[in-house]
Design a protein around this motif. Structure first.
Motif, short mmCIF file in Angstrom:
data_model
loop_
_atom_site.label_atom_id
_atom_site.label_comp_id
_atom_site.label_asym_id
_atom_site.label_seq_id
_atom_site.Cartn_x
_atom_site.Cartn_y
_atom_site.Cartn_z
N ALA A 31 50.65 -21.84 -42.72
CA ALA A 31 49.44 -21.90 -41.92
C ALA A 31 48.29 -22.57 -42.66
O ALA A 31 48.10 -22.38 -43.83
CB ALA A 31 49.02 -20.50 -41.51
N ALA A 32 47.51 -23.34 -41.91
CA ALA A 32 46.25 -23.86 -42.43
C ALA A 32 45.15 -22.87 -42.12
O ALA A 32 45.30 -22.01 -41.27
CB ALA A 32 45.95 -25.21 -41.79
N VAL A 33 44.02 -22.96 -42.80
CA VAL A 33 42.94 -22.00 -42.64
C VAL A 33 41.89 -22.55 -41.70
O VAL A 33 41.46 -23.69 -41.84
CB VAL A 33 42.30 -21.66 -44.00
CG1 VAL A 33 41.10 -20.77 -43.82
CG2 VAL A 33 43.34 -21.00 -44.90
N ALA A 34 41.45 -21.73 -40.75
CA ALA A 34 40.38 -22.11 -39.84
C ALA A 34 39.25 -21.11 -39.99
O ALA A 34 39.45 -19.91 -39.86
CB ALA A 34 40.88 -22.11 -38.40
N ALA A 35 38.04 -21.58 -40.24
CA ALA A 35 36.93 -20.69 -40.55
C ALA A 35 36.46 -19.89 -39.35
O ALA A 35 35.81 -18.87 -39.51
CB ALA A 35 35.77 -21.51 -41.12
N ASP A 36 36.75 -20.33 -38.14
CA ASP A 36 36.22 -19.66 -36.96
C ASP A 36 37.27 -18.83 -36.23
O ASP A 36 37.06 -18.40 -35.11
CB ASP A 36 35.63 -20.69 -35.99
CG ASP A 36 36.65 -21.73 -35.55
OD1 ASP A 36 37.73 -21.77 -36.17
OD2 ASP A 36 36.35 -22.49 -34.61
N ALA A 37 38.42 -18.59 -36.85
CA ALA A 37 39.48 -17.83 -36.21
C ALA A 37 39.58 -16.44 -36.83
O ALA A 37 39.24 -16.24 -37.99
CB ALA A 37 40.81 -18.55 -36.36
N PRO A 38 40.04 -15.44 -36.06
CA PRO A 38 40.13 -14.09 -36.60
C PRO A 38 41.28 -13.96 -37.59
O PRO A 38 42.26 -14.69 -37.53
CB PRO A 38 40.39 -13.23 -35.35
CG PRO A 38 41.10 -14.16 -34.42
CD PRO A 38 40.49 -15.51 -34.67
N GLN A 39 41.16 -12.99 -38.49
CA GLN A 39 42.19 -12.71 -39.46
C GLN A 39 43.09 -11.62 -38.89
O GLN A 39 42.65 -10.52 -38.63
CB GLN A 39 41.54 -12.25 -40.76
CG GLN A 39 42.45 -12.26 -41.96
CD GLN A 39 41.66 -12.06 -43.24
OE1 GLN A 39 40.68 -11.32 -43.24
NE2 GLN A 39 42.05 -12.70 -44.30
N ARG A 40 44.35 -11.94 -38.69
CA ARG A 40 45.24 -10.99 -38.04
C ARG A 40 46.00 -10.14 -39.05
O ARG A 40 46.41 -10.63 -40.10
CB ARG A 40 46.27 -11.72 -37.16
CG ARG A 40 45.69 -12.44 -35.98
CD ARG A 40 46.82 -13.05 -35.16
NE ARG A 40 46.31 -14.07 -34.26
CZ ARG A 40 46.09 -15.32 -34.59
NH1 ARG A 40 46.33 -15.71 -35.83
NH2 ARG A 40 45.64 -16.19 -33.71
N SER A 41 46.20 -8.88 -38.70
CA SER A 41 47.06 -8.01 -39.48
C SER A 41 47.71 -7.02 -38.52
O SER A 41 47.16 -6.70 -37.47
CB SER A 41 46.27 -7.26 -40.56
OG SER A 41 45.22 -6.51 -39.98
N ALA A 42 48.90 -6.58 -38.88
CA ALA A 42 49.62 -5.59 -38.08
C ALA A 42 50.62 -4.88 -38.97
O ALA A 42 51.47 -5.52 -39.57
CB ALA A 42 50.34 -6.25 -36.90
N GLN A 43 50.49 -3.57 -39.08
CA GLN A 43 51.39 -2.79 -39.91
C GLN A 43 52.39 -2.01 -39.05
O GLN A 43 52.05 -1.53 -37.98
CB GLN A 43 50.62 -1.80 -40.81
CG GLN A 43 49.86 -2.46 -41.95
CD GLN A 43 48.51 -2.98 -41.50
OE1 GLN A 43 47.78 -2.31 -40.79
NE2 GLN A 43 48.17 -4.18 -41.92
N SER A 44 53.61 -1.89 -39.56
CA SER A 44 54.63 -1.10 -38.89
C SER A 44 54.74 0.26 -39.57
O SER A 44 54.10 0.53 -40.57
CB SER A 44 55.98 -1.82 -38.94
OG SER A 44 56.45 -1.86 -40.27
N ALA A 45 55.61 1.11 -39.01
CA ALA A 45 55.86 2.43 -39.58
C ALA A 45 56.96 2.34 -40.62
O ALA A 45 57.93 3.08 -40.59
CB ALA A 45 56.23 3.42 -38.49
N ALA A 46 56.83 1.44 -41.57
CA ALA A 46 57.86 1.21 -42.57
C ALA A 46 58.05 2.45 -43.43
O ALA A 46 57.08 3.11 -43.81
CB ALA A 46 57.49 0.01 -43.44
N GLY A 47 59.29 2.73 -43.74
CA GLY A 47 59.58 3.84 -44.63
C GLY A 47 59.88 5.14 -43.92
O GLY A 47 60.36 6.09 -44.54
N GLU A 48 59.59 5.25 -42.62
CA GLU A 48 59.88 6.47 -41.89
C GLU A 48 61.31 6.42 -41.38
O GLU A 48 61.70 5.52 -40.66
CB GLU A 48 58.92 6.65 -40.72
CG GLU A 48 57.50 6.94 -41.14
CD GLU A 48 56.67 7.45 -39.99
OE1 GLU A 48 57.24 7.71 -38.92
OE2 GLU A 48 55.46 7.59 -40.17
N ALA A 49 62.09 7.42 -41.78
CA ALA A 49 63.48 7.48 -41.35
C ALA A 49 63.57 7.93 -39.90
O ALA A 49 62.89 8.87 -39.50
CB ALA A 49 64.26 8.43 -42.24
#
Length: 312
Positions: A31-49
């Motif tokens: 990805a290239a960086v755009a100064a006017d775009a939001p920074q996305r993040s999304a976490q999963s429930a990793a590690g839960e059996a």
């Protein structure tokens, strides 16, 4: 049965992160960086059996019914995750990401058919993107730009593996009611589209996530404007992924959102979630019976669920 209360959870963050993130990219480039775009993040429930259930096709290939967490995105772009309690209920909300305020559609995807989603497909500014779940809070996801021209669609979702291969596929409906299937490669990328139906403009809700009939194939649920609910059984044939419709309910016009994230109570059958106009969340547990795929509704969310613009 655990009750959840949408956005009215103590300790849930209500901030929005505005920062640089990815612009359009081509193919497999980073990805290239755009100064006017939001920074996305999304976490999963990793590690839960959690137990995983699989059924088998006649050919012997495993088809997992997913046990995904439920996600909700607010108008401010904040992402909240509700993990499964194993009994058909939801645990308390967990702040799981930000930067999704411009997304029109978001859907979970399982690339390796292990019964748990790996990341998200999303449509934003006429383009389809893919992002793996980020490993920790505060870390930003690397976004793949899959392609443009997605503004023609008024519904985009992944209902699971509809084409017979291992990875999840993507379904899209255009403004003329034509339904298309994009087969997944298992890495976020897709094949070209295949026209698989017409006349789908009569449905105001389309959802599905896995097997709802006990035959090991991913199915689809629709609702028409009269509130009637229909089942389209999966075939695993990418040219004709769904059999003809069967009416399985009525009176569903009281709900403003129907969705599935898979199997909430770990019995191997995909379930249906419904949000009503008061912001209550209801669960219809799957039966695995094509003639009557759901039991009667059970309330699992007491208030606040209308605070989400997208649930997936």
């Amino acid at each position: 049965m655990a009750n959840s209360s949408g956005l009215n959870r103590k300790g849930v963050l209500s901030r929005v992160t505005v920062a640089a993130i990815t612009a359009a990219l081509v193919g497999t480039t980073t990805a290239a960086v755009a100064a006017d775009a939001p920074q996305r993040s999304a976490q999963s429930a990793a590690g839960e059996a959690a137990p995983r259930f699989s059924t088998f096709t006649a050919a012997g290939a495993a088809v997992a019914t997913p046990n995904n967490s439920l996600y909700g995105a607010t108008n401010y772009g904040n992402l909240y995750r509700y993990d499964l309690d194993g009994r058909g209920g939801l645990k308390a909300a967990v702040s799981s990401g930000s930067g999704w305020q411009y997304s029109k559609f978001i859907t979970q995807v399982d690339h390796n058919s292990d019964g748990a989603s790996d990341g998200l497909w999303f449509v934003e500014n006429n383009r389809l993107g893919y992002m793996k779940y980020t490993p920790a809070e505060g870390e930003d996801g690397v976004v793949q730009d899959i392609g443009g021209g997605w503004g023609i669609y008024n519904r985009v979702l992944s209902a699971g593996n509809n084409g017979g291969a291992a990875a999840d596929d993507l379904i899209a409906r255009d403004g003329s009611g034509r339904l298309y299937l994009y087969l997944g490669y298992g890495n976020g990328k897709l094949t070209g589209r295949t026209l698989v139906g017409g006349g789908w403009q009569i449905y105001d809700q389309i959802t599905g996530k896995g097997d709802m009939t006990g035959d090991g194939r991913a199915d689809l649920i629709t609702r028409d404007t009269a509130g009637r609910l229909f089942l389209f059984k999966g075939t695993n044939d990418y040219k004709k992924p769904f059999a003809g419709r069967t009416q399985i309910g009525s009176g569903f016009q009281i709900y403003n959102n129907l969705l599935s994230v898979g199997d909430l109570n770990f019995d191997g059958n995909a379930d249906l979630l419904a949000r009503d106009g008061s912001g209550l969340l209801w669960l219809f547990k799957g039966t695995g019976n094509a003639n009557k795929p759901f039991y009667g509704r059970v309330k699992i969310g007491t208030s606040g669920w209308n605070g989400f613009k997208i649930m997936f």
